[in-house]
Design an enzyme around this catalytic site. Structure first.
Site, PDB file in Angstrom:
ATOM      1  N   SER B 144       0.577  -1.102  -0.383  1.00 27.23           N
ATOM      2  CA  SER B 144       0.165  -0.352  -0.190  1.00 27.23           C
ATOM      3  C   SER B 144       0.640   1.303   0.295  1.00 27.23           C
ATOM      4  O   SER B 144       1.973   1.878  -1.285  1.00 27.23           O
ATOM      5  CB  SER B 144      -0.929  -0.380   0.896  1.00 27.23           C
ATOM      6  OG  SER B 144      -2.208   0.874   1.099  1.00 27.23           O
ATOM      7  N   ASP B 305      -9.138  -6.492  -3.988  1.00 27.55           N
ATOM      8  CA  ASP B 305      -8.889  -4.950  -3.891  1.00 27.55           C
ATOM      9  C   ASP B 305      -9.740  -3.708  -4.034  1.00 27.55           C
ATOM     10  O   ASP B 305     -10.198  -3.551  -5.135  1.00 27.55           O
ATOM     11  CB  ASP B 305      -7.415  -4.694  -3.971  1.00 27.55           C
ATOM     12  CG  ASP B 305      -6.976  -3.771  -3.516  1.00 27.55           C
ATOM     13  OD1 ASP B 305      -7.523  -3.066  -2.740  1.00 27.55           O
ATOM     14  OD2 ASP B 305      -5.348  -3.686  -2.902  1.00 27.55           O
ATOM     15  N   HIS B 338      -7.873  -5.215  -0.347  1.00 19.58           N
ATOM     16  CA  HIS B 338      -6.331  -4.568   0.613  1.00 19.58           C
ATOM     17  C   HIS B 338      -6.265  -5.594   1.295  1.00 19.58           C
ATOM     18  O   HIS B 338      -4.500  -5.243   1.134  1.00 19.58           O
ATOM     19  CB  HIS B 338      -7.086  -3.112   0.050  1.00 19.58           C
ATOM     20  CG  HIS B 338      -6.027  -2.751   0.616  1.00 19.58           C
ATOM     21  ND1 HIS B 338      -4.837  -1.865  -0.411  1.00 19.58           N
ATOM     22  CD2 HIS B 338      -5.396  -1.302   1.261  1.00 19.58           C
ATOM     23  CE1 HIS B 338      -3.583  -1.540  -0.169  1.00 19.58           C
ATOM     24  NE2 HIS B 338      -3.831  -0.828   0.656  1.00 19.58           N
TER      25      HIS B 338
END
Lengths: 358, 358
Positions: B144, B305, B338
């Protein structure tokens, strides 16, 4: 200009989750003409923030939420059918809602407005049709929140319509969608102007409502559409906290625009009606409720929908079929996600025409 | 317990978007042992709300954010490698951020803390490694927000590492994800306690920060996981505005828990660093920047995600390849969306092992 009618003047409407409302004003609009044997009426059910006027006269500067769908020869063919659309109970577009005067206090309801459900909304719509002396519907059509109304019509009044058309909606809301609604509610109720819902004649909770609307907008659209429309474009005068990127400016604008057309209390009531909708309410179980449906049922899902995800729409199809209801099911792609049913005329027109024509 | 070091004491760090910071404290942690020829060091870069301690001693009641990934024989094998992780510049976990004392005023920075970028964060990490006399990295790994740091390492210091591993992240944030960040920011800055960011020694903007965190949580997970975990389960004592459904209670709990561990100003700074990240910053164009990378590049996307959508990760792969960077690309399914890179050890371990091993 919508028409107004007062219902439940003599006998109050007892609400499904408790409480009652009397002298309910309903705002409604019609398009086309009712034929002699009254067999061509179609009820259009609006989505969360819609109103009774999906089509506005060309003279108006504004457009209705189904402006391009309604007219001679169009998906909702005004040459063939007579369309009725009313603002939902609890709304703020002419039908009785939290901003209306409470006859018991002569003040606006505010925090005293009861919890309403899709079931109550449908009962008010039925009372309207009874008052208009419409004995039968060719179809009930709705998208999103309106699709839930269409389903409930089939459960409550199975002999009253030939067709149900449910666009971009499920038999009940997913955990994730309830989560989004929860966040929107928290933004509104924690606005210091909210005052438990009694903010009329004072500054309304605009900051919270704006945040809620911006979040709603993101769930109605898709990443692909936003990338196409805005990408990473920035504004000339950038702000650290504010609208540095064009997509921020777009959301801020949408949020701001919403303030002039919607009441926070109505938004809270309707969001909760969306969360709470369960066809089983008042029946043994969901299958028992669904099996009452006699109308032909058309269900359309959009596989880019981020709010009513297509997996959940497929599951609704299965639940209907397990209850013995044959479903005409369509799954389409649109760059517009959930909002496709309001925008993508070319995709939806054939399915709507087919869905209302039996 | 993290270690602390002060950097830029003699010469301030000039920030990429203007302003400077001096005497920057950095919190960092290490795991495993640096070998004799200093060839086994790996930098772990944390995500938005992470810290310098991905692994916490077993005696601690708490777990680190990569607790199950780090240890003897695991994906991050402490028998083989020496791991370094530091809290990012602008954070609130020991490294200088808005809640730190501004040496110019002897008060907390608050609103005076400058805009920081991924580029600045990476420069501070590099200064830390220089101070620790680590001349080369076997790998830079991040998920991320941390994946963006890993990419920037390859651009700024192309000869410094053998491998880059970028998990669940892109070369820049999508319009939709910027939109979510915008809404989170608006919730915080419109909390009446925010006071432009100068709320230290007063009540902090907890309501806004809680809303922001709840929204973040929804984007980190998936509808499928929330349906499995909560579905439409309700709580015994239901509330109209509050936690009627279990998923609401879960979000409220997550939001509440966040308040004790994160500072709103840091959250705002890091969200904006996420929005603003563009590898092209300081170079002719993106391709010019990316083509500097010499390390082997591993990129992993999760097709559920909802924040870093797999379409965008695929596009990042293409952009890297167009800049002449071969990419080892994996696309996996996980119910966790995610957050998979923090949870789904079984899926990620082989790709991480492979990605850091050249």
């Amino acid at each position: 200009m919508a028409n107004f009618i007062t219902l439940f003047a003599d006998k109050p409407l007892n609400l499904v989750l408790g409480g009652s409302l009397s002298s309910i004003t309903v705002a409604y609009q019609t398009y086309g003409s009712l034929n002699e044997d009254k067999s061509n009426a179609i009820l259009l059910c609006h989505a969360l923030t819609g109103d009774s006027e999906p089509y506005l006269d060309i003279e108006s500067d504004n457009k209705g939420w189904w402006q391009n769908f309604i007219g001679s020869g169009l998906a909702f063919d005004t040459d063939k059918y007579f369309f009725i659309c009313s603002n939902v109970l609890g709304g703020c577009k002419g039908t009785t809602g939290p901003a209306s005067i409470n006859p018991d206090t002569n003040k606006q309801y505010g925090s005293l407005f009861p919890i309403i459900t899709i079931q109550d909304i449908v009962k008010v719509q039925k009372a309207l049709l009874d008052q208009l002396a419409i004995p039968h519907l060719k179809a009930v059509v709705g998208g999103s929140f309106g699709g839930m109304q269409a389903t409930q019509w089939g459960i409550y009044y199975p002999d009253f319509m030939d067709n149900i058309v449910n666009l971009c909606s499920t038999l009940s809301l997913s955990a994730e969608a309830i989560g989004f609604n929860h966040i929107m509610r928290q933004a509104i109720i924690h606005d210091p102007n909210f005052n438990g819902g009694d903010y009329y004649h004072k500054a309304p909770p605009e900051k919270g409502l704006k945040i809620a609307r911006m979040l709603g907008m993101l769930t109605y659209r898709t990443d692909i559409q936003l990338t196409k429309a805005f990408g990473r474009e920035t504004k000339r005068s950038s702000e650290f906290y504010g609208d540095h990127f064009q997509v921020e400016s777009y959301l801020s604008y949408q949020g701001e625009k919403f303030l002039s057309r919607f009441d926070a209390n109505s938004y809270l009531r309707l969001l909760r009606a969306l969360d709470l909708y369960d066809p089983a309410l008042g029946f043994e179980n969901r299958q028992d409720a669904l099996s009452r449906i006699k109308a032909r049922y058309t269900l359309v899902g959009v596989n880019s929908d981020q709010l009513f995800k297509v997996n959940d729409i497929r599951q609704s199809k299965q639940e209907l079929e397990m209850a013995g209801i044959p479903v005409e099911f369509y799954e389409i792609y649109s760059v517009f996600g959930h909002d496709a049913f309001l925008i993508d005329y070319e995709f939806f027109a054939p399915m709507i025409k087919q869905g209302i024509s039996k």
